[in-house]
Design an enzyme around this catalytic site. Structure first.
Site, PDB file in Angstrom:
ATOM      1  N   GLY A  87     -14.325   3.281  14.951  1.00 37.65           N
ATOM      2  CA  GLY A  87     -15.403   2.283  15.018  1.00 37.65           C
ATOM      3  C   GLY A  87     -15.032   1.072  15.853  1.00 37.65           C
ATOM      4  N   ASN A 132       0.879  -1.186   0.000  1.00 34.17           N
ATOM      5  CA  ASN A 132       0.000   0.000   0.000  1.00 34.17           C
ATOM      6  C   ASN A 132       0.910   1.226   0.000  1.00 34.17           C
ATOM      7  OD1 ASN A 132      -1.785   2.044   0.519  1.00 34.17           O
ATOM      8  ND2 ASN A 132      -2.668   1.123   2.353  1.00 34.17           N
ATOM      9  N   GLU A 166      -8.161  -4.932   5.368  1.00 35.17           N
ATOM     10  CA  GLU A 166      -8.079  -4.667   3.932  1.00 35.17           C
ATOM     11  C   GLU A 166      -6.961  -5.487   3.284  1.00 35.17           C
ATOM     12  OE1 GLU A 166      -9.089  -0.088   3.356  1.00 35.17           O
ATOM     13  OE2 GLU A 166      -8.279  -0.498   5.328  1.00 35.17           O
ATOM     14  N   ARG A 171      -2.652  -2.136  -3.353  1.00 33.59           N
ATOM     15  CA  ARG A 171      -3.836  -1.311  -3.129  1.00 33.59           C
ATOM     16  C   ARG A 171      -3.753  -0.106  -4.066  1.00 33.59           C
ATOM     17  NH1 ARG A 171      -5.011   3.182   1.266  1.00 33.59           N
ATOM     18  NH2 ARG A 171      -7.210   3.456   0.821  1.00 33.59           N
ATOM     19  N   ARG A 206     -10.963  16.268   7.476  1.00 28.57           N
ATOM     20  CA  ARG A 206     -11.792  16.611   6.303  1.00 28.57           C
ATOM     21  C   ARG A 206     -13.185  17.040   6.742  1.00 28.57           C
ATOM     22  NH1 ARG A 206     -10.743  11.063   3.330  1.00 28.57           N
ATOM     23  NH2 ARG A 206      -8.676  10.898   4.197  1.00 28.57           N
ATOM     24  N   HIS A 248     -12.786   3.383   0.324  1.00 28.30           N
ATOM     25  CA  HIS A 248     -12.784   2.376   1.405  1.00 28.30           C
ATOM     26  C   HIS A 248     -13.525   1.102   0.982  1.00 28.30           C
ATOM     27  CE1 HIS A 248     -12.716   5.859   4.577  1.00 28.30           C
ATOM     28  NE2 HIS A 248     -11.471   5.435   4.354  1.00 28.30           N
ATOM     29  N   ASN A 287     -12.581   0.992  18.259  1.00 29.21           N
ATOM     30  CA  ASN A 287     -12.038   1.264  19.599  1.00 29.21           C
ATOM     31  C   ASN A 287     -12.857   2.186  20.475  1.00 29.21           C
ATOM     32  OD1 ASN A 287      -9.373  -0.123  19.466  1.00 29.21           O
ATOM     33  ND2 ASN A 287      -9.153   1.210  17.681  1.00 29.21           N
ATOM     34  N   ASP A 336      -6.958  13.593  16.098  1.00 28.14           N
ATOM     35  CA  ASP A 336      -7.007  12.276  16.720  1.00 28.14           C
ATOM     36  C   ASP A 336      -8.131  12.240  17.754  1.00 28.14           C
ATOM     37  OD1 ASP A 336      -6.432  10.022  18.518  1.00 28.14           O
ATOM     38  OD2 ASP A 336      -4.654   9.821  17.264  1.00 28.14           O
ATOM     39  N   GLY A 344     -10.047   8.752   8.014  1.00 24.97           N
ATOM     40  CA  GLY A 344     -11.011   8.943   6.914  1.00 24.97           C
ATOM     41  C   GLY A 344     -12.231   8.115   7.291  1.00 24.97           C
TER      42      GLY A 344
HETATM   43  P1  AMP Z   1      -7.683   4.607  11.133  1.00 24.09           P
HETATM   44  O1  AMP Z   1      -7.689   5.689  10.109  1.00 24.09           O
HETATM   45  O2  AMP Z   1      -8.664   3.525  10.885  1.00 24.09           O
HETATM   46  O3  AMP Z   1      -6.294   4.099  11.445  1.00 24.09           O
HETATM   47  O4  AMP Z   1      -8.198   5.301  12.499  1.00 24.09           O
HETATM   48  C1  AMP Z   1      -7.483   6.327  13.119  1.00 24.09           C
HETATM   49  C2  AMP Z   1      -8.371   7.010  14.124  1.00 24.09           C
HETATM   50  O5  AMP Z   1      -8.796   6.054  15.113  1.00 24.09           O
HETATM   51  C3  AMP Z   1      -7.653   8.126  14.872  1.00 24.09           C
HETATM   52  O6  AMP Z   1      -8.401   9.323  14.827  1.00 24.09           O
HETATM   53  C4  AMP Z   1      -7.598   7.609  16.285  1.00 24.09           C
HETATM   54  O7  AMP Z   1      -7.748   8.615  17.225  1.00 24.09           O
HETATM   55  C5  AMP Z   1      -8.790   6.691  16.370  1.00 24.09           C
HETATM   56  N1  AMP Z   1      -8.602   5.773  17.483  1.00 24.09           N
HETATM   57  C6  AMP Z   1      -7.696   4.796  17.617  1.00 24.09           C
HETATM   58  N2  AMP Z   1      -7.814   4.220  18.845  1.00 24.09           N
HETATM   59  C7  AMP Z   1      -8.812   4.875  19.493  1.00 24.09           C
HETATM   60  C8  AMP Z   1      -9.415   4.773  20.794  1.00 24.09           C
HETATM   61  N3  AMP Z   1      -8.996   3.873  21.674  1.00 24.09           N
HETATM   62  N4  AMP Z   1     -10.408   5.624  21.099  1.00 24.09           N
HETATM   63  C9  AMP Z   1     -10.822   6.556  20.220  1.00 24.09           C
HETATM   64  N5  AMP Z   1     -10.293   6.703  18.992  1.00 24.09           N
HETATM   65  C10 AMP Z   1      -9.310   5.874  18.628  1.00 24.09           C
END
Ligand code: AMP
Length: 398
Positions: A333, A7, A384, A91, A241, A180, A335, A283, A212
């Site tokens: 979703g 990727n 993925e 990817r 975004r 996605h 976590n 984040d 995203g």
């Molecule tokens: P992804 O793009 O799927 O890697 O997701 C990244 C996002 O997941 C970031 O904004 C992280 O803050 C969020 N994330 C990861 N772990 C947690 C958690 N334990 N609680 C809330 N958000 C999380």
């Protein structure tokens, strides 16, 4: 059969090697700062400590060369020689309207991808560079391209046509594509397995909520609508975004702030979303911590995010005429149990009832709705890379 999954981003590259008979992950890694001072490769053979290599990597070919060395290394490698890597899955973000499924890479496919770079100027060029570099380094290994847009090609025209002059669709292919797709497809397949029913008899709303984010409506295994559009900017509020906004805002702010050409694009893609509202971070963990301490804008950012996810879930309930399941996946979703709670609150009229105890879980494939919930709510970690590897196995020796 061992498959390498790649990727490629503009200055970074993620990879995995999988043993496909057992679908086991053998190693994974990340190269960062390709072509920038401070290039670094972080490689992890599963079950071993990380191996870190800091050497200059001027381009993607350099980076992939070091990845291949790591894969066959005596100590932290997972293959004796490159001959053991029987296929490579790439990817690729955008296939326009050209491909509705994965394809084995040929020169004609490369040509088609080049033609799509206009539609994904940030994403397709590094994907193409990665493929070209692999082709040079592994000239006899079959390669497969797996597209983010492919799964959404089943959308009906009423879902993908924008209400702007039709000639822009005809001349420039301006339409909704969705992204996605590999993730939405993977979790939909897993949802069917968890529900013990064939995918082609189910109505599923999949929520990929990461940095995203997008929601898809999947009817009988086919995507009928998704929240991302011409680019990954449309739809939900995301880390940086904006998601959906009134398009008139673009010219209004540009005039008011006297912004140079292209700056609004930058603002909407990189300075908006959760970051833009909260002013704290993109984040969710940082924003959640600030919200808990009473920061109004952090609280507001979370509420706006949840509101938009609920908005799309509601819309897709209508489009699907009900749903068997809602799936949560990706970083937030998988976590963020509070966010899942907030999103699914007060949806009993739609038949959605969460089990707050079952929902106290992260990163695990499980049902999080109450036993008597008409609509099952599922937590399914996305994968993925596995999906890419599966398509690669299926197509490599065609
Ligand atoms: P992804 O793009 O799927 O890697 O997701 C990244 C996002 O997941 C970031 O904004 C992280 O803050 C969020 N994330 C990861 N772990 C947690 C958690 N334990 N609680 C809330 N958000 C999380």
């Amino acid at each position: 059969m061992k498959v390498l999954v790649i990727n490629c981003g503009s200055s970074s590259l993620k990879y995995q090697v999988l043993q496909m008979e057992s679908e086991t992950l053998l190693c994974k890694g990340l190269v960062e700062r390709i072509g920038i001072k401070g290039s670094v490769l972080k490689h992890e053979k599963i079950g071993q400590d990380k191996f870190v290599l800091e050497v200059p990597m001027n381009d993607h070919k350099d980076a992939i060369g070091h990845v291949l060395d790591a894969i066959v290394d005596e100590n932290h490698g997972v293959a004796k020689s490159m001959a053991e890597i029987e296929a490579v899955g790439h990817r690729v973000v955008h296939a326009g309207e050209k491909y509705a499924s994965s394809v084995k890479i040929t020169e004609a496919v490369m040509q088609a991808l080049e033609e799509c770079t206009d539609l994904a100027p940030l994403h397709n060029p590094p994907n193409i560079l990665g493929i070209r570099a692999c082709q040079e380094l592994m000239p006899n290994t079959p390669m497969v391209a797996v597209f983010d847009t492919a799964f959404h090609q089943t959308m009906p025209a009423e879902s993908y046509i924008y209400a702007i002059p039709y000639e822009y669709y005809e001349k420039y292919k301006v339409r909704r594509y969705g992204f996605h797709g590999t993730s939405h497809k993977y979790v939909a397949e897993r949802a069917a397995a968890m529900l013990g029913k064939p995918l082609n008899e189910l109505k599923i709303i999949t929520c990929h909520l990461g940095n995203g984010a997008s929601v898809s409506a999947i009817k009988n295994g086919k995507c009928i609508d998704t929240s991302m559009g011409f680019t990954p900017l449309e739809g939900l509020v995301m880390g940086t975004r904006s998601g959906d906004i009134d398009p008139a805002i673009v010219t209004y702010i540009r005039q008011k702030e006297n912004l140079p050409q292209g700056e609004m694009n930058n603002i909407l893609n990189k300075k908006s979303g959760i970051l833009g509202i909260s002013g704290i971070s993109s984040d969710f963990r940082d924003v959640e911590a600030a919200a808990e301490e009473g920061n109004y804008r952090a609280q507001l950012a979370e509420k706006v995010f949840a509101h938009k996810v609920r908005f799309y879930i509601g819309a897709y309930f209508a489009e699907l005429n009900g749903a068997d399941a809602i799936v949560f996946t990706a970083g937030v979703g998988e976590n963020d149990m509070n966010m899942r709670d907030v999103i699914c609150q007060n949806m009993d009229a739609l038949g959605v009832k969460m089990d707050l105890v079952k929902n106290k879980v992260r990163g695990k494939e499980t049902v999080i709705s109450a036993d008597d919930s008409k609509v099952k709510v599922l937590l399914i970690p996305t994968n993925e890379e596995l999906m890419i590897a599966r398509d690669t196995v299926a197509l490599a020796n065609d």
